[in-house]
Structure formats: C-alpha cells, structure tokens
Design a protein around this motif. Structure first.
Motif, PDB file in Angstrom:
ATOM      1  N   SER A  68       0.819  -1.219   0.000  1.00 35.21           N
ATOM      2  CA  SER A  68       0.000   0.000   0.000  1.00 35.21           C
ATOM      3  C   SER A  68       0.850   1.266   0.000  1.00 35.21           C
ATOM      4  O   SER A  68       0.319   2.366  -0.012  1.00 35.21           O
ATOM      5  N   GLY A  69       2.162   1.113  -0.013  1.00 34.57           N
ATOM      6  CA  GLY A  69       3.053   2.269   0.026  1.00 34.57           C
ATOM      7  C   GLY A  69       3.201   2.961  -1.324  1.00 34.57           C
ATOM      8  O   GLY A  69       3.052   2.349  -2.386  1.00 34.57           O
ATOM      9  N   ILE A  70       3.523   4.222  -1.266  1.00 35.07           N
ATOM     10  CA  ILE A  70       3.697   5.026  -2.478  1.00 35.07           C
ATOM     11  C   ILE A  70       4.821   4.487  -3.366  1.00 35.07           C
ATOM     12  O   ILE A  70       4.614   4.332  -4.575  1.00 35.07           O
ATOM     13  N   PRO A  71       6.011   4.168  -2.805  1.00 32.02           N
ATOM     14  CA  PRO A  71       7.076   3.672  -3.699  1.00 32.02           C
ATOM     15  C   PRO A  71       6.674   2.387  -4.439  1.00 32.02           C
ATOM     16  O   PRO A  71       6.989   2.226  -5.615  1.00 32.02           O
ATOM     17  N   LEU A  77       5.224  -2.212  -8.900  1.00 35.99           N
ATOM     18  CA  LEU A  77       5.765  -3.499  -8.469  1.00 35.99           C
ATOM     19  C   LEU A  77       4.742  -4.637  -8.453  1.00 35.99           C
ATOM     20  O   LEU A  77       5.142  -5.798  -8.505  1.00 35.99           O
ATOM     21  N   SER A  78       3.478  -4.316  -8.417  1.00 34.87           N
ATOM     22  CA  SER A  78       2.486  -5.405  -8.416  1.00 34.87           C
ATOM     23  C   SER A  78       2.628  -6.260  -9.677  1.00 34.87           C
ATOM     24  O   SER A  78       2.405  -7.468  -9.643  1.00 34.87           O
ATOM     25  N   LEU A  92      16.040  -5.197  -4.079  1.00 37.06           N
ATOM     26  CA  LEU A  92      15.166  -4.036  -4.190  1.00 37.06           C
ATOM     27  C   LEU A  92      14.572  -3.650  -2.842  1.00 37.06           C
ATOM     28  O   LEU A  92      14.547  -2.467  -2.475  1.00 37.06           O
ATOM     29  N   LEU A  93      14.110  -4.626  -2.073  1.00 40.00           N
ATOM     30  CA  LEU A  93      13.568  -4.354  -0.733  1.00 40.00           C
ATOM     31  C   LEU A  93      14.579  -3.605   0.135  1.00 40.00           C
ATOM     32  O   LEU A  93      14.220  -2.738   0.921  1.00 40.00           O
ATOM     33  N   LEU A  99       9.556   0.324   1.321  1.00 40.66           N
ATOM     34  CA  LEU A  99       9.056  -0.805   0.546  1.00 40.66           C
ATOM     35  C   LEU A  99       8.724  -2.005   1.437  1.00 40.66           C
ATOM     36  O   LEU A  99       7.994  -2.901   1.032  1.00 40.66           O
ATOM     37  N   VAL A 100       9.283  -2.014   2.647  1.00 39.54           N
ATOM     38  CA  VAL A 100       9.140  -3.150   3.557  1.00 39.54           C
ATOM     39  C   VAL A 100       7.853  -3.033   4.367  1.00 39.54           C
ATOM     40  O   VAL A 100       7.554  -1.973   4.924  1.00 39.54           O
ATOM     41  N   LYS A 101       7.118  -4.132   4.455  1.00 39.23           N
ATOM     42  CA  LYS A 101       5.889  -4.187   5.246  1.00 39.23           C
ATOM     43  C   LYS A 101       6.228  -3.879   6.700  1.00 39.23           C
ATOM     44  O   LYS A 101       7.182  -4.394   7.243  1.00 39.23           O
TER      45      LYS A 101
END
Length: 125
Positions: A68-71, A77-78, A92-93, A99-101
């Motif tokens: 749900s993050g902007i980046p 990325l989906s 990438l994470l 980017l990390v949950k």
C-alpha cells in the motif's frame, strides 16, 4: 541490562508516521512487552538481513512488501515482482525501508510482518 535479556529483546522496525505501527507499539505497551524501535526509513535492513528474516518468518516473500506504500505503487511493483527472482526482490527491498511491510517484528526465534493482533498474541503472550 543483562546480555541474555538483550538477546531476547524484540526489535520493531516501524515508521513513526504509520498508524498501524503506532497501534502495534501501543499494543506492546499495554501488554507490558519490552521492545526496541528501529526507524525503518533511516535504518532499513540490508538484503542479507531481509533474507534471514524471511527464512525465520516462514512467510511467503510477498508478505514482506508494503503493497500500500507510495514507492511500491510508483514503481509498478504489483506487475514487476512476478518477473523478479528472489535475489532481485531482496536487493530491491533493501534499497528503501518504505518498501518493507511494517511493522516488522523481529525476535530471537521468529519474525512477523504487519500488525495482526491475533498473530502477535500467539507469539508473544
């Protein structure tokens, strides 16, 4: 603090402006559970650490993404993650803590992503 206690200290990677992180920290406080916060935006885990956390979690790698993050959305990325290898995803994470949950709860024995009260209660209470 005694070293054995320090080893058992929970680390919670979070973002100070994240409402879910605030809720999780409040829950820990209410339960009297000691923890150390790590600001994920400035001090995000590197690829090797993420790989270790992933192995400890037993979760699918997709649970480590803040979808749900902007980046995540800006990078599209989906669609792209399906084509990426695990190595590419870890790399990438590791580039951006956003980017990390989060929160990312790390103990000596387990790792949880996000705040699901029932999951946290099962592991911590």
């Amino acid at each position: 603090m005694v070293k054995s206690e320090e080893k058992k200290m929970l680390n919670v990677y979070c973002y100070s402006r994240c409402s879910t992180c605030k809720k999780a920290l409040k829950w820990l406080d209410e339960k009297g559970i000691a923890y150390r916060t790590i600001e994920i935006k400035e001090n995000h885990p590197d690829a090797d650490t993420l790989r270790k956390y992933h192995a400890m979690s037993g979760l699918p790698l997709k649970r480590f993404w803040n979808t749900s993050g902007i980046p995540y959305r800006e990078m599209g990325l989906s669609k792209k993650l399906k084509e990426m290898s695990e190595d590419e995803q870890f790399a990438l994470l590791a580039t951006d803590g956003m980017l990390v949950k989060r929160p990312l709860l790390v103990s000596e024995d387990f790792v949880l992503t996000g705040f699901k009260e029932d999951e946290w209660a099962e592991k911590l209470l």
